[in-house]
Design a protein around this motif. Sequence first.
Motif, PDB file in Angstrom:
ATOM      1  N   ARG A 121      38.876  59.460  63.145  1.00 25.15           N
ATOM      2  CA  ARG A 121      39.915  58.967  61.899  1.00 25.15           C
ATOM      3  C   ARG A 121      40.496  60.141  61.516  1.00 25.15           C
ATOM      4  NH1 ARG A 121      36.439  54.467  61.173  1.00 25.15           N
ATOM      5  NH2 ARG A 121      34.884  55.343  59.700  1.00 25.15           N
ATOM      6  N   ILE A 122      39.918  61.306  61.137  1.00 21.32           N
ATOM      7  CA  ILE A 122      40.259  62.757  60.788  1.00 21.32           C
ATOM      8  C   ILE A 122      40.953  63.233  61.840  1.00 21.32           C
ATOM      9  CG2 ILE A 122      39.648  64.891  59.947  1.00 21.32           C
ATOM     10  CD1 ILE A 122      37.001  63.629  58.872  1.00 21.32           C
ATOM     11  N   ARG A 128      28.474  56.925  62.518  1.00 26.36           N
ATOM     12  CA  ARG A 128      29.508  56.839  61.509  1.00 26.36           C
ATOM     13  C   ARG A 128      30.270  58.262  61.617  1.00 26.36           C
ATOM     14  NH1 ARG A 128      27.073  53.563  56.280  1.00 26.36           N
ATOM     15  NH2 ARG A 128      26.060  51.825  57.435  1.00 26.36           N
ATOM     16  N   ASP A 138      44.408  61.317  61.259  1.00 29.10           N
ATOM     17  CA  ASP A 138      45.048  61.707  60.285  1.00 29.10           C
ATOM     18  C   ASP A 138      45.598  63.112  60.101  1.00 29.10           C
ATOM     19  OD1 ASP A 138      44.367  59.212  59.636  1.00 29.10           O
ATOM     20  OD2 ASP A 138      42.797  59.603  58.182  1.00 29.10           O
ATOM     21  N   GLU A 167      34.112  58.512  61.986  1.00 32.31           N
ATOM     22  CA  GLU A 167      35.057  59.225  60.751  1.00 32.31           C
ATOM     23  C   GLU A 167      35.786  60.414  61.243  1.00 32.31           C
ATOM     24  OE1 GLU A 167      36.947  59.410  57.420  1.00 32.31           O
ATOM     25  OE2 GLU A 167      35.545  57.741  57.998  1.00 32.31           O
ATOM     26  N   SER A 168      35.108  61.103  62.500  1.00 31.86           N
ATOM     27  CA  SER A 168      35.893  62.421  63.133  1.00 31.86           C
ATOM     28  C   SER A 168      37.022  61.981  63.680  1.00 31.86           C
ATOM     29  CB  SER A 168      34.902  62.877  63.822  1.00 31.86           C
ATOM     30  OG  SER A 168      33.674  63.497  63.262  1.00 31.86           O
ATOM     31  N   HIS A 224      34.407  65.950  52.282  1.00 33.06           N
ATOM     32  CA  HIS A 224      34.153  64.738  51.430  1.00 33.06           C
ATOM     33  C   HIS A 224      34.040  63.425  52.168  1.00 33.06           C
ATOM     34  CE1 HIS A 224      34.218  66.248  47.239  1.00 33.06           C
ATOM     35  NE2 HIS A 224      35.351  66.920  47.802  1.00 33.06           N
ATOM     36  N   ARG A 225      34.888  63.311  53.231  1.00 33.01           N
ATOM     37  CA  ARG A 225      34.928  62.075  54.284  1.00 33.01           C
ATOM     38  C   ARG A 225      33.533  62.406  55.004  1.00 33.01           C
ATOM     39  NH1 ARG A 225      41.033  61.343  56.635  1.00 33.01           N
ATOM     40  NH2 ARG A 225      39.892  59.720  57.667  1.00 33.01           N
ATOM     41  N   GLU A 253      39.091  68.065  51.997  1.00 32.45           N
ATOM     42  CA  GLU A 253      39.112  66.457  52.390  1.00 32.45           C
ATOM     43  C   GLU A 253      38.322  66.025  53.603  1.00 32.45           C
ATOM     44  OE1 GLU A 253      42.358  63.135  54.254  1.00 32.45           O
ATOM     45  OE2 GLU A 253      42.900  65.097  53.720  1.00 32.45           O
ATOM     46  N   THR A 254      38.255  66.629  54.752  1.00 34.58           N
ATOM     47  CA  THR A 254      37.195  66.476  55.797  1.00 34.58           C
ATOM     48  C   THR A 254      35.788  66.545  55.325  1.00 34.58           C
ATOM     49  OG1 THR A 254      38.812  67.554  57.360  1.00 34.58           O
ATOM     50  CG2 THR A 254      36.402  67.514  57.944  1.00 34.58           C
ATOM     51  N   ARG A 296      30.849  61.029  52.560  1.00 32.67           N
ATOM     52  CA  ARG A 296      30.825  59.611  52.323  1.00 32.67           C
ATOM     53  C   ARG A 296      30.312  58.952  53.530  1.00 32.67           C
ATOM     54  NH1 ARG A 296      35.469  60.787  49.351  1.00 32.67           N
ATOM     55  NH2 ARG A 296      36.795  60.420  51.048  1.00 32.67           N
ATOM     56  N   ALA A 297      30.587  59.675  54.925  1.00 35.05           N
ATOM     57  CA  ALA A 297      30.003  58.796  56.028  1.00 35.05           C
ATOM     58  C   ALA A 297      28.583  58.839  56.355  1.00 35.05           C
ATOM     59  CB  ALA A 297      30.818  59.558  57.299  1.00 35.05           C
TER      60      ALA A 297
END
Length: 284
Positions: free
Chosen positions: A166-167, A159, A170, A163-164, A107-108, A104-105, A111-112
């Motif tokens: 947010r990961i 970005r 989460d 995103e890091s 793929h995120r 999951e990490t 996308r970033a």
Amino acid sequence: MTPRLNKPTHAPRDPLAEALGRPVSPDEGLTEHTVVAYWPGLNHYTVGDEQKVWRSAQWAEHLEGPYLEHAFTACPNDDRRAILHLDVRLHPDDRELTGPEWAETAHRLARAVGVEAPGEENGCRWIAVQAQPQRIDLIANLIRRDGNWHIPPADALRRLSEESRRIEQDLRLIPVRNAPGPQAATRPVPTASAQLATALTQLTDEQAGPLATVRGLVEHTADRIARQSGAADADTAHHLELIAHRLHAIQQDLDTTAARLGHTGRPGVAAVPPAARNATRRTP
């Protein structure tokens, strides 16, 4: 989580070797526990493939494939360094992530930086390698399957950092900067060590620090000279790249010293290392 966006290269073997922590091999197979994620279009290349596990050399060849399939594709300034490499490191005290969490990490992160879009199978080839503790590497070829060149966003590192964050939230990981405890009634007076740490941090700042400015000029000069013909020019360019590498090492040493002195104003120095660190020259 601390992301780092490395300088683009011509070939994927060196980034893959760095991700693995060992040389790329025609004998070593990489299972799904090592290559934890990859671009959706890979399925077109594995249909009917009896080989269950690809060797590390085969992964490198797969990432390099777009160079052969689209021999004339280049970015707008005619640069053919299409291999993008980023790595993200967790806090040393973070828990161990599971395979699905690493996937999951990956793929995120993909996308970033725009190398993957949901449902897109004609995009960039990329793989994510989790071979070293608390670290994941993403390696991509910016030449898309449809022959177009993907241009990462100008603020790709920002970005990735966002995103890091947010990961971290989460997946309940330790953030780069721990939230401070209850604030004291009065603000403490900075110590001499803290003041020195702040001065060192300003000196090594990657965006506006004087060392980064000098290193950038040296790298630019090396690149200009490398484009000229002649063995003397090549030697001079290589020498300048080594100088840039030493400047980067000085920045890192000073930044580490600042951290030991207690400064926590920003994460580590030099998110994009100098050309000397990741330069890959293609032989004619």
